[in-house]
Motif scaffolding. Structure first.
Motif, PDB file in Angstrom:
ATOM      1  N   SER A 344       0.833  -1.202   0.000  1.00  0.00           N
ATOM      2  CA  SER A 344       0.000   0.000   0.000  1.00  0.00           C
ATOM      3  C   SER A 344       0.866   1.250   0.000  1.00  0.00           C
ATOM      4  O   SER A 344       2.076   1.188   0.277  1.00  0.00           O
ATOM      5  N   VAL A 345       0.246   2.390  -0.284  1.00  0.00           N
ATOM      6  CA  VAL A 345       0.984   3.649  -0.315  1.00  0.00           C
ATOM      7  C   VAL A 345       1.594   3.934   1.057  1.00  0.00           C
ATOM      8  O   VAL A 345       2.767   4.314   1.172  1.00  0.00           O
ATOM      9  N   ARG A 346       0.786   3.741   2.116  1.00  0.00           N
ATOM     10  CA  ARG A 346       1.295   4.022   3.465  1.00  0.00           C
ATOM     11  C   ARG A 346       2.441   3.081   3.835  1.00  0.00           C
ATOM     12  O   ARG A 346       3.477   3.514   4.339  1.00  0.00           O
ATOM     13  N   ASP A 347       2.277   1.798   3.578  1.00  0.00           N
ATOM     14  CA  ASP A 347       3.331   0.845   3.907  1.00  0.00           C
ATOM     15  C   ASP A 347       4.575   1.089   3.056  1.00  0.00           C
ATOM     16  O   ASP A 347       5.705   0.937   3.531  1.00  0.00           O
ATOM     17  N   VAL A 353      11.076   5.069   4.490  1.00  0.00           N
ATOM     18  CA  VAL A 353      11.673   5.725   5.668  1.00  0.00           C
ATOM     19  C   VAL A 353      12.613   4.774   6.396  1.00  0.00           C
ATOM     20  O   VAL A 353      13.739   5.135   6.755  1.00  0.00           O
ATOM     21  N   MET A 354      12.170   3.535   6.602  1.00  0.00           N
ATOM     22  CA  MET A 354      12.989   2.584   7.366  1.00  0.00           C
ATOM     23  C   MET A 354      14.256   2.191   6.622  1.00  0.00           C
ATOM     24  O   MET A 354      15.318   2.022   7.223  1.00  0.00           O
ATOM     25  N   MET A 355      14.161   2.040   5.309  1.00  0.00           N
ATOM     26  CA  MET A 355      15.346   1.646   4.542  1.00  0.00           C
ATOM     27  C   MET A 355      16.380   2.773   4.469  1.00  0.00           C
ATOM     28  O   MET A 355      17.524   2.546   4.083  1.00  0.00           O
ATOM     29  N   ASN A 356      15.984   3.982   4.852  1.00  0.00           N
ATOM     30  CA  ASN A 356      16.911   5.112   4.872  1.00  0.00           C
ATOM     31  C   ASN A 356      17.769   5.128   6.136  1.00  0.00           C
ATOM     32  O   ASN A 356      18.621   5.990   6.304  1.00  0.00           O
ATOM     33  N   THR A 390      20.282  10.645   8.939  1.00  0.00           N
ATOM     34  CA  THR A 390      19.279   9.740   8.369  1.00  0.00           C
ATOM     35  C   THR A 390      18.751   8.762   9.417  1.00  0.00           C
ATOM     36  O   THR A 390      17.582   8.379   9.379  1.00  0.00           O
ATOM     37  N   THR A 391      19.599   8.369  10.365  1.00  0.00           N
ATOM     38  CA  THR A 391      19.149   7.472  11.426  1.00  0.00           C
ATOM     39  C   THR A 391      18.209   8.186  12.391  1.00  0.00           C
ATOM     40  O   THR A 391      17.189   7.631  12.815  1.00  0.00           O
ATOM     41  N   LEU A 392      18.543   9.424  12.753  1.00  0.00           N
ATOM     42  CA  LEU A 392      17.700  10.185  13.673  1.00  0.00           C
ATOM     43  C   LEU A 392      16.327  10.477  13.068  1.00  0.00           C
ATOM     44  O   LEU A 392      15.339  10.633  13.797  1.00  0.00           O
ATOM     45  N   LEU A 393      16.253  10.548  11.750  1.00  0.00           N
ATOM     46  CA  LEU A 393      14.966  10.812  11.094  1.00  0.00           C
ATOM     47  C   LEU A 393      14.004   9.627  11.175  1.00  0.00           C
ATOM     48  O   LEU A 393      12.780   9.810  11.142  1.00  0.00           O
ATOM     49  N   THR A 394      14.541   8.415  11.294  1.00  0.00           N
ATOM     50  CA  THR A 394      13.727   7.222  11.091  1.00  0.00           C
ATOM     51  C   THR A 394      12.571   7.108  12.068  1.00  0.00           C
ATOM     52  O   THR A 394      11.408   6.977  11.669  1.00  0.00           O
ATOM     53  N   SER A 395      12.859   7.126  13.367  1.00  0.00           N
ATOM     54  CA  SER A 395      11.804   6.893  14.370  1.00  0.00           C
ATOM     55  C   SER A 395      10.683   7.923  14.309  1.00  0.00           C
ATOM     56  O   SER A 395       9.498   7.554  14.254  1.00  0.00           O
ATOM     57  N   PRO A 396      10.979   9.246  14.308  1.00  0.00           N
ATOM     58  CA  PRO A 396       9.874  10.212  14.256  1.00  0.00           C
ATOM     59  C   PRO A 396       9.046  10.128  12.980  1.00  0.00           C
ATOM     60  O   PRO A 396       7.815  10.230  13.019  1.00  0.00           O
ATOM     61  N   LEU A 397       9.698   9.915  11.825  1.00  0.00           N
ATOM     62  CA  LEU A 397       8.941   9.804  10.577  1.00  0.00           C
ATOM     63  C   LEU A 397       8.107   8.526  10.546  1.00  0.00           C
ATOM     64  O   LEU A 397       6.966   8.533  10.081  1.00  0.00           O
ATOM     65  N   LEU A 398       8.671   7.447  11.064  1.00  0.00           N
ATOM     66  CA  LEU A 398       7.936   6.181  11.099  1.00  0.00           C
ATOM     67  C   LEU A 398       6.705   6.294  11.982  1.00  0.00           C
ATOM     68  O   LEU A 398       5.622   5.805  11.628  1.00  0.00           O
ATOM     69  N   ARG A 399       6.848   6.937  13.121  1.00  0.00           N
ATOM     70  CA  ARG A 399       5.706   7.112  14.026  1.00  0.00           C
ATOM     71  C   ARG A 399       4.624   7.993  13.409  1.00  0.00           C
ATOM     72  O   ARG A 399       3.454   7.866  13.738  1.00  0.00           O
ATOM     73  N   ALA A 400       5.033   8.890  12.506  1.00  0.00           N
ATOM     74  CA  ALA A 400       4.050   9.758  11.850  1.00  0.00           C
ATOM     75  C   ALA A 400       3.287   9.023  10.755  1.00  0.00           C
ATOM     76  O   ALA A 400       2.179   9.420  10.393  1.00  0.00           O
ATOM     77  N   ILE A 401       3.867   7.923  10.238  1.00  0.00           N
ATOM     78  CA  ILE A 401       3.253   7.202   9.116  1.00  0.00           C
ATOM     79  C   ILE A 401       2.460   5.984   9.563  1.00  0.00           C
ATOM     80  O   ILE A 401       1.337   5.746   9.104  1.00  0.00           O
ATOM     81  N   VAL A 402       3.036   5.212  10.499  1.00  0.00           N
ATOM     82  CA  VAL A 402       2.449   3.932  10.892  1.00  0.00           C
ATOM     83  C   VAL A 402       2.003   3.989  12.342  1.00  0.00           C
ATOM     84  O   VAL A 402       2.759   4.454  13.202  1.00  0.00           O
ATOM     85  N   PRO A 403       0.779   3.522  12.659  1.00  0.00           N
ATOM     86  CA  PRO A 403       0.352   3.428  14.060  1.00  0.00           C
ATOM     87  C   PRO A 403       1.289   2.499  14.818  1.00  0.00           C
ATOM     88  O   PRO A 403       1.506   1.359  14.418  1.00  0.00           O
TER      89      PRO A 403
END
Length: 415
Positions: A344-347, A353-356, A390-403
């Motif tokens: 899906s688009v969200r996944d 984000v995670m692969m970054n 790029t590592t510091l970005l992962t957790s906050p962006l992931l939390r914004a995309i996935v419950p």
């Protein structure tokens, strides 16, 4: 320096490093980031970027050159154990479980950033074409830049997925599978770059290639089955085999000419899966205290090599270009691969984000490249800052995309 004083200084330096690593790790864990990134940032604070910029350069006084040389050698032992455990924890069954989708995501998230890295190398090589007065050929340099942009940090990503409760989900398994393949591809590219750099001529190149192929074949066809028998037997001596096996593998690849980290990683990958054997799991657990002592020394001393005040004004534009290329290449590549795999688009956005995430595996790769003369100190600093960002970005962006459903418990510091 007097030998007794040198020993005392090393002991003091190790104490300072471990305290700084622990403080940095705890601070970053409190803000929802991998603790090992805190260890790296602690090293940056102890080096020329912060402590060394104070009047009198307290960093050089606290870490004189002869003590620093010894600390880096201790850190190299930590690196060997770290890469061995990364290989041991790398479960290739994940790849088989979601093989087609993982292969699609991995291919797209590797090829695009690698290609962009080669293009970026054309620009960067103009100002980073020599290390300590020794010219760096373009193609080994370009392969290294491509590898550094295409890598995904499997251990840190696994830690983030555990902490967010995604590690056992379909999405988590897919990402870990793709990240495992990305790491193998990235390290293979580095091995080729080092081979090209170390080879003095065509025969030397062939020698390194053949010896590496023989090493890999022996690991896969001889060492892996032998370890499976020895480590799953009831002999009390089997625990004593683990570390010597890791160190031997590291020595052999160092002797071949492609760095000890490769041998340690491949030897770890040949180890039997400890989740099938409680005794093996106990052996793996007993490695943790040793890693807890040595691995922070490696990452803190690596952080101390980051010299932000040593950058030029023109490097700031290069840093922005590196960040943009790294993030865009990895996100767009992974997102596209996930969409081709019918996510899906969200996944797909979450996968991008995670692969970054580059994390500490990127720092290991950069440190190897710096030690082997592929990149200079300034480019090491620029790429290390990219890895941290790029590592510091992962957790906050992931939390914004996935419950996120946080895991009830999380492991200690990620490898």
């Amino acid at each position: 320096m007097h030998p007794t004083l040198t020993t005392g200084r090393i002991v003091l330096d190790v104490a300072v490093i471990l305290l700084a690593a622990r403080a940095g790790g705890m601070l970053f864990e409190r803000i929802g980031q991998p603790g090992v990134i805190g260890e790296l940032v602690a090293g940056i604070a102890l080096g020329p970027t912060l402590l060394g910029a104070l009047p009198g350069d307290p960093s050089s006084a606290l870490f004189p050159a002869d003590a620093t040389t010894v600390l880096r050698q201790i850190g190299q032992l930590g690196l060997v154990l770290f890469m061995f455990t990364v290989g041991w924890d790398l479960d290739l069954r994940l790849v088989r479980r979601r093989g087609t989708a993982a292969a699609t995501v991995s291919a797209a998230s590797t090829l695009l950033p690698f290609a962009l890295g080669l293009a970026l190398a054309v620009h960067l090589h103009e100002t980073h074409d020599s290390v300590d007065g020794t010219p760096v050929p373009f193609w080994p340099f370009a392969l290294f830049v491509g590898a550094s942009l295409s890598l995904t940090a499997f251990p840190v990503l696994a830690r983030i997925l555990r902490e967010t409760g995604l590690s056992q989900t379909r999405l988590g398994v897919l990402v870990l599978s793709a990240a495992a393949v990305d790491d193998i591809v990235g390290w293979s590219a580095l091995a080729i770059a080092l081979t090209a750099l170390e080879a003095g001529g065509a025969w030397d190149y062939i020698r390194i290639f053949v010896e590496t192929a023989v090493f890999v074949a022996v690991i896969a066809l001889v060492v892996r089955p032998l370890l499976r028998v020895l480590l799953r037997s009831a002999t009390p001596a089997r625990e004593a085999l683990v570390v010597p096996v890791a160190l031997t593998g590291a020595y052999l690849t160092e002797a071949i000419g492609i760095h000890a980290a490769f041998g340690a990683f491949l030897t770890g990958a040949a180890m039997p899966r400890q989740d099938r054997d409680l005794a093996l799991a106990e052996i793996r657990r007993r490695l943790s205290p040793v890693s807890a002592l040595l691995v922070p020394i490696y990452f803190v001393t690596s952080g101390m090599m980051v010299d932000i005040p040593g950058l030029r004004k023109s490097d700031l534009a290069d840093l922005a270009l590196i960040l943009a290329t790294a993030c865009a290449g990895k996100f767009v590549g992974a997102y596209t691969g996930a969409r081709i795999a019918r996510e899906s688009v969200r996944d797909s956005a979450a996968i991008g984000v995670m692969m970054n995430t580059r994390g500490v595996i990127e720092i290991v790769l950069l440190t190897v490249g710096r030690e082997q003369g592929l990149i200079d100190d300034r480019l090491f600093t620029l790429l290390a800052l990219m890895a941290i960002f790029t590592t510091l970005l992962t957790s906050p962006l992931l939390r914004a995309i996935v419950p996120i459903v946080p895991a009830r418990s999380s492991c200690a510091n990620a490898s």
